[in-house]
Design an enzyme around this catalytic site. Structure first.
Site, short mmCIF file in Angstrom:
data_model
loop_
_atom_site.label_atom_id
_atom_site.label_comp_id
_atom_site.label_asym_id
_atom_site.label_seq_id
_atom_site.Cartn_x
_atom_site.Cartn_y
_atom_site.Cartn_z
N CYS A 58 -5.14 1.92 3.36
CA CYS A 58 -4.82 0.69 4.10
C CYS A 58 -5.43 -0.53 3.42
O CYS A 58 -6.61 -0.52 3.04
CB CYS A 58 -5.33 0.82 5.53
SG CYS A 58 -5.03 -0.64 6.55
N CYS B 274 3.91 3.75 7.78
CA CYS B 274 3.03 3.24 8.84
C CYS B 274 3.74 2.11 9.58
O CYS B 274 4.50 1.35 8.99
CB CYS B 274 1.74 2.74 8.19
SG CYS B 274 0.68 1.77 9.27
N CYS C 237 -1.20 -16.47 21.24
CA CYS C 237 -0.93 -15.38 20.30
C CYS C 237 0.54 -14.99 20.33
O CYS C 237 0.95 -14.07 19.61
CB CYS C 237 -1.81 -14.17 20.60
SG CYS C 237 -1.54 -13.46 22.25
N GLN D 53 -11.86 -11.44 18.45
CA GLN D 53 -10.79 -11.64 17.47
C GLN D 53 -10.97 -10.69 16.29
O GLN D 53 -12.07 -10.57 15.75
CB GLN D 53 -10.77 -13.09 16.99
CG GLN D 53 -10.32 -14.09 18.03
CD GLN D 53 -8.81 -14.14 18.20
OE1 GLN D 53 -8.06 -13.38 17.60
NE2 GLN D 53 -8.36 -15.04 19.06
N CYS E 274 1.85 -3.03 8.76
CA CYS E 274 2.11 -4.25 7.99
C CYS E 274 3.56 -4.32 7.52
O CYS E 274 3.88 -3.96 6.39
CB CYS E 274 1.20 -4.32 6.78
SG CYS E 274 -0.53 -4.19 7.21
N CYS F 88 0.84 -1.19 0.00
CA CYS F 88 0.00 0.00 0.00
C CYS F 88 0.89 1.25 0.00
O CYS F 88 2.09 1.19 0.21
CB CYS F 88 -0.93 0.00 1.22
SG CYS F 88 -0.11 0.44 2.76
N GLU G 98 -12.11 -15.37 33.67
CA GLU G 98 -11.59 -14.19 32.98
C GLU G 98 -11.46 -13.06 33.99
O GLU G 98 -12.36 -12.85 34.83
CB GLU G 98 -12.52 -13.78 31.84
CG GLU G 98 -12.27 -12.42 31.23
CD GLU G 98 -10.87 -12.26 30.65
OE1 GLU G 98 -10.25 -11.22 30.91
OE2 GLU G 98 -10.40 -13.18 29.95
#
Length: 451
Positions: A160, A77, A408, A286, A80, A71, A336
């Protein structure tokens, strides 16, 4: 080599999390960012015996891996960082990085099922949290993402690749509207100003959109005209929620002192694997909906037959994975820390007519010890720092035959797996799920069994 020296070198190896390691003479160079094969200019930040930490200043020459057209914001930025690498190659790189972490901890002998790519490698995000600011000092108002390596400069990321055109239209129209109003943005350095954040959320499977404008209380501004402007936009989604959040907190994070509903309701609906979920402005969900469906399907396959089993869902968030497992389970208990997430989880369970789910607010390390029932199966899905050692001890103490660990952050995952190994658990299966294409991150699902 000494601090503040400017050096040039070729990047050797990309490690998980977006860092690189290179060899320059007899010294190992560690740097945030970079792609194998790039020639870069960097400033030395810290020198140690045989090592140096550097900050990239400039890319002098692209890598041969970079054959994709990124992009227009790429390399400005901070998002990514590997967008210029073809997607199939990205998957190869991430798969190897995760395997290297397992091998480094002497974790062998399991069935490695490779990496599953995201159903979409672009336009996949269902949430964006933008910041108000300017790109250059005293320049026009911008709304978007931080420039790479900068805490202040903000880019309006209207090109984006990660979001669809509804996000772009809301972003650019918001930037134009508030530029005309000449309202000051909030500056963290002195805690003065008004405009703080713009948060956009979308129900991918329901086509519902939420826009949340976040400000301080330092100016009394009527948001009616802004609301009407948003409602007149030509959007693909149904704009069901326009909110105004007042946040006077000093931290650089979206929190709520007061929530005002400008239009519609204070939530959107989403569906996942046949289940319904209500998502509030501050709920965790998510960010890649289609990827999440694949991730949870993968976890369910790792579990196999769990009919009439008691399941513990630890670090349960809004209870998504627990409810996915609840259909065949005898009972699901979720723990949680964040109370709002627990309320949402219990409400979502009622929405899905799941009478065998109970979600409890508390710290996993403390609360798990108080559960009277013993689990047949445990699912852990912790935040990036992983599972506390005390919690691992208590989780292992239940002597559950199977534990499914959804991570993650494979760096903390492998360290936790070594701890579980000390309590008699062995890694049986591992599979990666690329929830975050074009970024250095990846999810990993692991099944460990009691030996």
């Amino acid at each position: 080599m000494k601090k503040k020296d400017i050096i040039e070198f070729e990047v050797d190896k990309m490690e998980f999390g977006g860092t690189t390691v290179s060899q320059l003479g007899n010294r190992e160079i560690h740097m945030k960012g970079g792609i194998s094969g790039q020639k870069v200019k960097a400033a030395v930040k810290k020198v140690r015996s045989g090592k140096a930490d550097v900050k990239m200043l400039e890319i002098l020459e692209k890598s041969t891996l970079e054959t994709q057209t990124p992009c227009k914001h790429f390399n400005e930025c901070g998002g990514c960082t590997i967008l210029s690498i073809p997607y199939e190659k990205q998957l190869e790189i991430k798969e190897k990085q995760v395997m290297d972490l397992f091998l480094k901890q002497d974790l062998f002998g399991f069935q490695f099922q490779g990496i599953q790519g995201s159903p979409q490698d672009k336009l996949y995000r269902n949430k964006m949290e933008y910041t108000f600011g300017d790109e250059v000092k005293d320049g026009p108002l911008t709304v978007g993402l931080h420039k790479k390596g900068r805490h202040i400069d903000i880019l309006t990321v209207d090109g984006c690749f990660l979001v669809d055109q509804d996000f772009v239209k809301v972003l650019t129209s918001t930037a134009n509207y508030f530029n005309e109003k000449e309202l000051p943005y909030y500056r963290g350095i002195n805690h003065k100003g008004y405009l703080r954040n713009l948060v956009v959320r979308k129900g991918v499977n329901t086509n519902e959109l939420m826009v949340n404008i976040v400000t301080s209380s330092q100016i009394d501004f009527d948001m009616t005209e802004y609301k009407e402007m948003l409602l007149e936009l030509d959007l693909e989604a149904d704009l069901v929620s326009i909110l105004h959040t007042i946040n006077d907190g000093l931290a650089d994070a979206v929190q709520c002192d007061e929530l005002r509903i400008l239009h519609g309701r204070d939530y959107i609906n989403e569906e996942l694997l046949g289940l319904k979920f209500t998502i509030s402005p501050f709920s965790f969900f998510q960010t890649n909906t289609k990827g999440a469906e694949m991730l949870y399907t993968m976890a369910r396959e790792f579990v196999g037959d769990h009919s009439d089993k008691v399941v513990f869902d630890l670090y349960s968030g809004t209870g998504t994975i627990g409810q996915v497992m609840a259909g065949a389970a005898k009972k699901v208990y979720g723990i949680e820390l964040i109370e709002e997430a627990v309320v949402a989880a219990n409400n979502n369970a009622k929405l899905n007519n799941l009478n065998n789910c109970e979600f409890i607010a508390g710290d996993v390390t403390k609360t798990v010890k108080n559960l009277k029932e013993k689990p047949d199966l445990i699912i852990v899905d912790p935040p990036r720092p992983g599972v506390h050692k005390d919690a691992i001890r208590d989780i292992a103490g239940f002597n559950s035959n199977e534990i499914i660990y959804i991570s993650c952050n494979p760096k903390t995952l492998v360290l936790d797996l070594v701890e579980f190994k000390n309590y008699g658990y062995e890694v049986e299966k591992v599979k990666c799920m690329d929830m975050f294409p074009n970024t250095p991150h990846v999810e990993t699902v692991v099944k460990i069994v009691k030996k």
